[in-house]
Design an enzyme around this catalytic site. Structure first.
Site, PDB file in Angstrom:
ATOM      1  N   ARG A  89      49.264  52.356  37.603  1.00 36.13           N
ATOM      2  CA  ARG A  89      50.193  51.666  37.085  1.00 36.13           C
ATOM      3  C   ARG A  89      51.160  51.133  36.374  1.00 36.13           C
ATOM      4  O   ARG A  89      51.979  50.092  35.892  1.00 36.13           O
ATOM      5  CB  ARG A  89      50.055  50.219  38.516  1.00 36.13           C
ATOM      6  CG  ARG A  89      50.731  49.537  39.549  1.00 36.13           C
ATOM      7  CD  ARG A  89      49.464  48.504  39.724  1.00 36.13           C
ATOM      8  NE  ARG A  89      50.437  47.454  41.319  1.00 36.13           N
ATOM      9  CZ  ARG A  89      49.936  48.057  42.668  1.00 36.13           C
ATOM     10  NH1 ARG A  89      48.835  48.492  42.519  1.00 36.13           N
ATOM     11  NH2 ARG A  89      50.840  47.311  43.276  1.00 36.13           N
ATOM     12  N   ARG A 146      56.227  40.648  42.164  1.00 37.18           N
ATOM     13  CA  ARG A 146      55.519  42.129  42.569  1.00 37.18           C
ATOM     14  C   ARG A 146      56.834  42.890  42.097  1.00 37.18           C
ATOM     15  O   ARG A 146      56.320  44.212  41.295  1.00 37.18           O
ATOM     16  CB  ARG A 146      54.739  42.077  43.625  1.00 37.18           C
ATOM     17  CG  ARG A 146      53.628  41.084  43.753  1.00 37.18           C
ATOM     18  CD  ARG A 146      53.163  40.939  44.602  1.00 37.18           C
ATOM     19  NE  ARG A 146      52.911  42.025  45.829  1.00 37.18           N
ATOM     20  CZ  ARG A 146      51.727  42.037  47.020  1.00 37.18           C
ATOM     21  NH1 ARG A 146      53.292  41.084  47.319  1.00 37.18           N
ATOM     22  NH2 ARG A 146      52.148  42.896  47.458  1.00 37.18           N
TER      23      ARG A 146
HETATM   24  P1  AMP Z   1      48.396  46.023  45.877  1.00 33.14           P
HETATM   25  O1  AMP Z   1      47.143  46.380  47.264  1.00 33.14           O
HETATM   26  O2  AMP Z   1      48.016  47.222  45.256  1.00 33.14           O
HETATM   27  O3  AMP Z   1      49.778  45.462  46.670  1.00 33.14           O
HETATM   28  O4  AMP Z   1      47.332  45.589  44.518  1.00 33.14           O
HETATM   29  C1  AMP Z   1      47.131  43.922  44.919  1.00 33.14           C
HETATM   30  C2  AMP Z   1      47.493  43.116  43.315  1.00 33.14           C
HETATM   31  O5  AMP Z   1      46.246  43.932  42.797  1.00 33.14           O
HETATM   32  C3  AMP Z   1      48.502  43.835  42.278  1.00 33.14           C
HETATM   33  O6  AMP Z   1      49.656  42.794  43.098  1.00 33.14           O
HETATM   34  C4  AMP Z   1      48.218  43.212  41.196  1.00 33.14           C
HETATM   35  O7  AMP Z   1      47.301  42.283  41.186  1.00 33.14           O
HETATM   36  C5  AMP Z   1      46.732  43.939  41.432  1.00 33.14           C
HETATM   37  N1  AMP Z   1      46.357  45.834  41.532  1.00 33.14           N
HETATM   38  C6  AMP Z   1      46.034  46.272  42.064  1.00 33.14           C
HETATM   39  N2  AMP Z   1      46.061  47.396  41.759  1.00 33.14           N
HETATM   40  C7  AMP Z   1      46.761  47.246  40.169  1.00 33.14           C
HETATM   41  C8  AMP Z   1      46.892  47.849  39.270  1.00 33.14           C
HETATM   42  N3  AMP Z   1      46.265  49.509  39.450  1.00 33.14           N
HETATM   43  N4  AMP Z   1      46.768  48.210  37.744  1.00 33.14           N
HETATM   44  C9  AMP Z   1      46.965  46.341  37.352  1.00 33.14           C
HETATM   45  N5  AMP Z   1      46.615  45.403  39.520  1.00 33.14           N
HETATM   46  C10 AMP Z   1      46.108  46.040  40.003  1.00 33.14           C
END
Ligand code: AMP
Length: 191
Positions: A89, A146
């Protein structure tokens, strides 16, 4: 080895499509969001640390994410390939991933981006909030944050893969199966 990054903003359908891709191609899912949620549910120290960022819709610091991914890769054996979902990310994460994979001589074959406009993303996340139980799906401020974090910090990761001719995209609006078929045709072209 077939390593793919499934890319896109929150609500683009990465989780849904990853599940289908894993089954068809026998790949391993590496979703950093899912891994963090598992830690959160188990109330590990990593989960409690990540929660501070996740609940606001901010990114967890790179070093924490990178160590978690490295650990998961090292613990996986007999893998045909990974579908990376929600990772990398940031550019730093993309560089770290390349270094990890290079060590094992298994580079990323392709980043495939799901293209979905912002109105549709917000609609989908609000809908998901009814059943996901996710704190970060609950308020429009968190959803907007987000999307903003995606635009500012994550979108540039696409340019990183474009530079190496490893980027392609698929229209992420439409029937789930229709989108899946388009993804399969991109993946089949890689073999
Ligand atoms: P997601 O399920 O991919 O939408 O991730 C949920 C949350 O987890 C994100 O909004 C971040 O807070 C954290 N997160 C997940 N993947 C990452 C990543 N690669 N880098 C930083 N934070 C992450």
């Amino acid at each position: 080895m077939l390593n793919i990054v499934l890319f896109g903003p929150p609500g683009a359908g990465k989780g849904t499509q990853s599940e289908k891709i894993l089954k068809k191609y026998n790949l391993v899912h590496l979703s950093t969001g899912d891994l963090f949620r598992l830690h959160l549910n188990n109330e590990t120290s990593l989960g409690l640390e990540a929660k501070k960022y996740m609940n606001k819709g901010d990114l967890v610091p790179d070093q924490i994410v990178i160590s978690m991914v490295e650990d998961k890769i090292n613990k996986s054996s007999n893998v045909i390939g990974f579908v990376f979902d929600g990772f990398p990310r940031t550019i730093n994460q993309a560089i770290a991933l390349d270094n990890m994979l290079e060590k094992n001589n298994i580079p990323i074959k392709q980043m495939i981006a799901l293209k979905v406009d912002e109105n549709e993303l917000i609609k989908r996340i609000k809908n998901r909030a009814k059943t996901s139980g996710r704190e970060d799906d609950k308020s429009i401020d968190k959803i907007n944050n987000r999307i903003q974090v995606y635009n500012e910090e994550t979108k540039p990761v696409a340019d990183y893969y474009k530079k190496y001719n490893k980027y392609s995209e698929v229209d992420g609006i439409g029937e789930i199966n229709e989108i899946f078929l388009k993804l399969c045709s991109k993946i089949d072209d890689l073999n």
